[in-house]
Design an enzyme around this catalytic site. Structure first.
Site, PDB file in Angstrom:
ATOM      1  N   ASP A   5      63.522  82.690 -71.259  1.00 22.55           N
ATOM      2  CA  ASP A   5      62.921  84.021 -71.327  1.00 22.55           C
ATOM      3  C   ASP A   5      62.106  84.276 -70.053  1.00 22.55           C
ATOM      4  O   ASP A   5      60.901  84.435 -70.111  1.00 22.55           O
ATOM      5  CB  ASP A   5      62.036  84.161 -72.577  1.00 22.55           C
ATOM      6  CG  ASP A   5      60.946  83.096 -72.665  1.00 22.55           C
ATOM      7  OD1 ASP A   5      61.107  82.019 -72.049  1.00 22.55           O
ATOM      8  OD2 ASP A   5      59.924  83.321 -73.346  1.00 22.55           O
TER       9      ASP A   5
ATOM     10  N   HIS B 218      54.996  73.759 -67.524  1.00 22.25           N
ATOM     11  CA  HIS B 218      55.599  73.778 -68.857  1.00 22.25           C
ATOM     12  C   HIS B 218      57.127  73.568 -68.811  1.00 22.25           C
ATOM     13  O   HIS B 218      57.639  72.484 -69.095  1.00 22.25           O
ATOM     14  CB  HIS B 218      55.296  75.103 -69.562  1.00 22.25           C
ATOM     15  CG  HIS B 218      53.865  75.288 -69.952  1.00 22.25           C
ATOM     16  ND1 HIS B 218      53.185  74.432 -70.774  1.00 22.25           N
ATOM     17  CD2 HIS B 218      52.979  76.274 -69.630  1.00 22.25           C
ATOM     18  CE1 HIS B 218      51.950  74.855 -70.955  1.00 22.25           C
ATOM     19  NE2 HIS B 218      51.797  75.971 -70.265  1.00 22.25           N
TER      20      HIS B 218
END
Length: 330
Positions: free
Chosen positions: A15, A252
């Site tokens: 995303d 991340h």
């Protein structure tokens, strides 16, 4: 998860998102990773923006041959939330001042259908690296219940066991965004590795690294990444004093790829994972850490591998060395 010498054929479910862009470019630069498709989902941005960002990032990197699909637009079992524009920018890439024109178009298939098609064509060969909400994998399971046996592996950036959450005291954003989908995926029987906040909050990447990358490559792709990371790092530096001390951001999503190719940099624990789908603890990833007979039903699911410790210095050095490779064409 073993570190094999053969290439990893990867579908990147994403995303984008600044850290998603970082992870994509790491995967494209890595000599062992062959990105065979990019499937997109809502999360950091709308799914339409996610697909456009994926197309743009591939176009400017000279990888327009990689198919991009558009996937789920909303959670499977709860109301959706507005994308976090204050973290990634309204465009997901740090509010880029301008974008170069490109002529790439999406593959017409849904992301779930693309995952199933690729798994059927290449059984046992495809790894899905999923760094957003997990609706595409959940829908792919509905299309093809045998998907856990058709995929080589699944690596998820999401969840947390001991580290406090980033959207609630117990929940990480990707899982919280679609907890029903996440619980389906964790229970499906994939050869699955979870790379969550327990390790990603230990790896801080400085903006200076991305400035060095941009200076080294002299390329629009690394210039774009540097600009996006600078925006992203401002958010984390405002929130965490120890991150502000180096003006950086957490690594991340890129750590999902590091865990794929360099699992020796992580300490892991194996156990069943269930996701809380509603209430105050919505999105919590609960790891069954002891082999005792709990009275509640629901823990009779295939165990997964959870990253609990990390060699942060080793990961940072690996990320830098891969992104410094000559992987971009002028």
């Amino acid at each position: 998860m073993s570190n094999l010498n053969s290439n990893y054929q990867v579908i990147y479910d994403t995303d984008p998102g600044v850290d998603d862009a970082m992870a994509l470019y790491y995967a494209l630069a890595h000599p062992q990773i062959d990105v065979v498709g990019v499937t997109t989902t809502f999360g950091n941005v709308s799914v339409a923006q996610a697909a456009e960002n994926a197309l743009y990032l591939l176009a400017i990197a000279g990888r327009g041959h990689i198919p991009v699909t558009q996937g789920v637009a909303a959670p499977l079992g709860k109301p959706g939330e507005a994308p976090p524009a204050h973290i990634h920018g309204a465009d997901g890439l740090g509010n880029l001042a301008n974008r170069h024109p490109h002529a790439l178009h999406k593959d017409p298939r849904s992301s779930a259908q693309f995952i199933v098609d690729m798994a059927r064509v290449k059984p046992g060969q495809i790894t899905v690296v999923a760094v957003g909400p997990l609706g595409n994998l959940a829908l792919a399971l509905e299309i093809e219940p045998d998907l856990p046996r058709l995929l080589r592996a699944v690596v998820i950036m999401g969840g947390t066991v001991l580290e406090p959450g980033n959207v609630s005291p117990v929940a990480e954003a990707n899982i919280w965004n679609d907890p029903h989908a996440a619980d389906r995926v964790f229970c499906a029987g994939f050869a699955l590795t979870m790379v969550g906040l327990d390790v990603t909050h230990q790896v801080i990447l400085p903006v200076t690294l991305f400035k060095q990358l941009a200076a080294h490559h002299h390329h629009v792709a690394t210039d774009t990444l540097h600009d996006a990371v600078a925006f992203y790092a401002n958010f984390y530096s405002d929130l965490y004093p120890h991150v502000a001390a180096i003006h950086g951001c957490f690594g991340h999503d890129v750590l999902a790829f590091v865990a794929l190719t360099d699992p020796q940099l992580f300490g892991t624990q194996t156990g069943a994972i269930r996701v809380v789908v509603d209430g105050l603890a919505q999105g919590q990833t609960m790891l069954k850490r002891k082999s005792i007979p709990y009275p509640q039903n629901g823990w009779e699911v295939v165990p997964v591998t959870v990253c609990m410790q990390v060699n942060a210095t080793g990961c940072s050095e690996k990320i830098e060395s891969v992104l410094m490779r000559d992987w971009l064409t002028p």
